[in-house]
Design an enzyme around this catalytic site. Sequence first.
Site, PDB file in Angstrom:
ATOM      1  NE  ARG A 175      -4.316  -1.450   0.083  1.00  0.00           N
ATOM      2  CZ  ARG A 175      -4.411  -2.388  -0.734  1.00  0.00           C
ATOM      3  NH1 ARG A 175      -3.357  -2.714  -1.474  1.00  0.00           N
ATOM      4  NH2 ARG A 175      -5.421  -3.119  -0.682  1.00  0.00           N
ATOM      5  CD  GLU A 235      -2.815   3.117  -5.473  1.00  0.00           C
ATOM      6  OE1 GLU A 235      -3.388   2.434  -6.147  1.00  0.00           O
ATOM      7  OE2 GLU A 235      -1.883   2.774  -4.805  1.00  0.00           O
ATOM      8  CG  HIS A 237      -3.194  -0.770  -6.690  1.00  0.00           C
ATOM      9  ND1 HIS A 237      -3.649  -0.145  -5.509  1.00  0.00           N
ATOM     10  CD2 HIS A 237      -3.516  -2.280  -6.449  1.00  0.00           C
ATOM     11  CE1 HIS A 237      -3.948  -1.236  -4.572  1.00  0.00           C
ATOM     12  NE2 HIS A 237      -3.750  -2.494  -5.302  1.00  0.00           N
TER      13      HIS A 237
HETATM   14  P1  NAI Z   1      -1.120 -11.404   5.010  1.00  0.00           P
HETATM   15  O1  NAI Z   1      -2.052 -11.002   5.840  1.00  0.00           O
HETATM   16  O2  NAI Z   1      -1.114 -12.882   4.670  1.00  0.00           O
HETATM   17  O3  NAI Z   1       0.463 -11.100   5.375  1.00  0.00           O
HETATM   18  C1  NAI Z   1       0.648 -10.033   6.006  1.00  0.00           C
HETATM   19  C2  NAI Z   1       1.907 -10.148   6.947  1.00  0.00           C
HETATM   20  O4  NAI Z   1       2.490  -8.811   7.609  1.00  0.00           O
HETATM   21  C3  NAI Z   1       1.544 -11.218   8.176  1.00  0.00           C
HETATM   22  O5  NAI Z   1       2.719 -12.201   8.175  1.00  0.00           O
HETATM   23  C4  NAI Z   1       1.639 -10.090   9.379  1.00  0.00           C
HETATM   24  O6  NAI Z   1       2.034 -10.814  10.482  1.00  0.00           O
HETATM   25  C5  NAI Z   1       2.701  -9.064   8.826  1.00  0.00           C
HETATM   26  N1  NAI Z   1       2.446  -7.941   9.438  1.00  0.00           N
HETATM   27  C6  NAI Z   1       1.531  -7.268  10.127  1.00  0.00           C
HETATM   28  N2  NAI Z   1       1.817  -6.084  10.762  1.00  0.00           N
HETATM   29  C7  NAI Z   1       3.143  -5.962  10.404  1.00  0.00           C
HETATM   30  C8  NAI Z   1       3.971  -4.916  11.237  1.00  0.00           C
HETATM   31  N3  NAI Z   1       3.707  -3.890  11.795  1.00  0.00           N
HETATM   32  N4  NAI Z   1       5.515  -5.197  10.810  1.00  0.00           N
HETATM   33  C9  NAI Z   1       5.734  -6.415  10.239  1.00  0.00           C
HETATM   34  N5  NAI Z   1       4.931  -7.372   9.821  1.00  0.00           N
HETATM   35  C10 NAI Z   1       3.588  -7.107  10.159  1.00  0.00           C
HETATM   36  O7  NAI Z   1      -1.333 -10.372   3.741  1.00  0.00           O
HETATM   37  P2  NAI Z   1      -0.934 -10.749   2.312  1.00  0.00           P
HETATM   38  O8  NAI Z   1      -1.996 -11.538   1.572  1.00  0.00           O
HETATM   39  O9  NAI Z   1       0.504 -11.312   2.084  1.00  0.00           O
HETATM   40  O10 NAI Z   1      -1.107  -9.261   1.462  1.00  0.00           O
HETATM   41  C11 NAI Z   1      -0.157  -8.132   1.864  1.00  0.00           C
HETATM   42  C12 NAI Z   1      -0.689  -7.008   1.616  1.00  0.00           C
HETATM   43  O11 NAI Z   1      -0.519  -6.948   0.129  1.00  0.00           O
HETATM   44  C13 NAI Z   1      -2.252  -6.700   1.768  1.00  0.00           C
HETATM   45  O12 NAI Z   1      -2.634  -6.050   2.945  1.00  0.00           O
HETATM   46  C14 NAI Z   1      -2.415  -5.623   0.765  1.00  0.00           C
HETATM   47  O13 NAI Z   1      -2.596  -4.408   1.138  1.00  0.00           O
HETATM   48  C15 NAI Z   1      -1.446  -5.772  -0.347  1.00  0.00           C
HETATM   49  N6  NAI Z   1      -2.090  -6.449  -1.606  1.00  0.00           N
HETATM   50  C16 NAI Z   1      -1.677  -5.592  -2.660  1.00  0.00           C
HETATM   51  C17 NAI Z   1      -2.170  -5.983  -3.977  1.00  0.00           C
HETATM   52  C18 NAI Z   1      -1.873  -5.137  -5.190  1.00  0.00           C
HETATM   53  O14 NAI Z   1      -2.601  -5.541  -6.095  1.00  0.00           O
HETATM   54  N7  NAI Z   1      -0.860  -4.438  -5.388  1.00  0.00           N
HETATM   55  C19 NAI Z   1      -2.950  -7.184  -4.126  1.00  0.00           C
HETATM   56  C20 NAI Z   1      -3.176  -8.056  -2.790  1.00  0.00           C
HETATM   57  C21 NAI Z   1      -2.847  -7.468  -1.709  1.00  0.00           C
END
Ligand code: NAI
Length: 331
Positions: A231, A260, A299
């Site tokens: 993000r 964005e 995005h």
């Molecule tokens: P997920 O929930 O599986 O993994 C997120 C990880 O971040 C978890 O392991 C969590 O423990 C860790 N985390 C949370 N807070 C933290 C912090 N303060 N410091 C360090 N680690 C922390 O999420 P996933 O599926 O891997 O997606 C990650 C992000 O990718 C989503 O939240 C979304 O914003 C973004 N995304 C972007 C897309 C795009 O098209 N550009 C599409 C899908 C997701």
Amino acid sequence: MKIAFFEVEDWEEEYLKKKLNGHVLKFSNEKLSLENAPQIKDFDAVSVFIYSKIDEQIIREIPNLKLITTRSTGFDHIDIEKCKKQGITICNVPSYGENTVAEHTFALILSLSRHMCKACIRRFEQDFSIEGLEGFDLKGKTIGVIGTGQIGLHVIRIAKGFGMNVVAYDVRQNKLLSEVLGFEYATLEDLLARSDVITLHVPYMKATHHLMNKDTFKLVKRGAILINTARGSIVDTEALIEALDNKILAGAGLDVFEGEEVIKEEKQLLYDPKNLEVLNNLVKDHILLSKDNVVFTPHIAFYSKEALERILETTVENVVAFVSGKPQNVV
Ligand code: NAI
């Protein structure tokens, strides 16, 4: 149920009509806003993508609202606290494209490591020189993965295929997977100091707001590249510009950046003096995007045919589960 879908394309409408036969459905390719919310006053459910900001005002406009099912993993566009108070269930699509986003992450990494964008642009100028196009190998380099959730772990799998060393940082560590996949956890400071490629895969929330800022950029290994497919607001744009100008970063690959959502509508902003802060951000974005060592995609990390189909499948399942009284993927 009366369900209103926003930000949908025609083929998605066809699919949803077939699968949610029996419900009253309304479709719009616009985002949900204060202007169109009154048209769905008596609806029970809305389904949106990330450009519909569902805040207190919008929620007030739809008093019967019981379910919001976002067709995304991230849900920072929805006021969760307000929904909780109003008893509105929010569902998301927790996994539809960890491979999709991870593959795009590598598209950005390779664009920078092999100067793909620069080389492509030269072709249009009939310039076939190779000057300034010397790249670097990924094999043997260290990638720092911030956030080892679904996407981060898939990035690690791909990185291993490239022969990269992997260090990771996460508030919750999965020791077993680190052994199985062959990566090590480090502190954020250590990761930033060691990584040639830094890639962000944490959700956006208070704790991750400007995780990359003036102070953390100071810790980055000189000449590293930064990839952000998570993000925009996880990175402080001003600090990023400074890091690029000071050559702390050799490049940045961005699928997301702060503001964005307004850049597409920037012309309208010019006519509204209230938008000074937004305009200020836009200026920074334009400075950022005009740099030739910044690779940018609008995005689209999630945007593959297969991922879009999986998103719709899960959204339909979310609606069906909610109707049956056993909601799933509740955030
Ligand atoms: P997920 O929930 O599986 O993994 C997120 C990880 O971040 C978890 O392991 C969590 O423990 C860790 N985390 C949370 N807070 C933290 C912090 N303060 N410091 C360090 N680690 C922390 O999420 P996933 O599926 O891997 O997606 C990650 C992000 O990718 C989503 O939240 C979304 O914003 C973004 N995304 C972007 C897309 C795009 O098209 N550009 C599409 C899908 C997701």
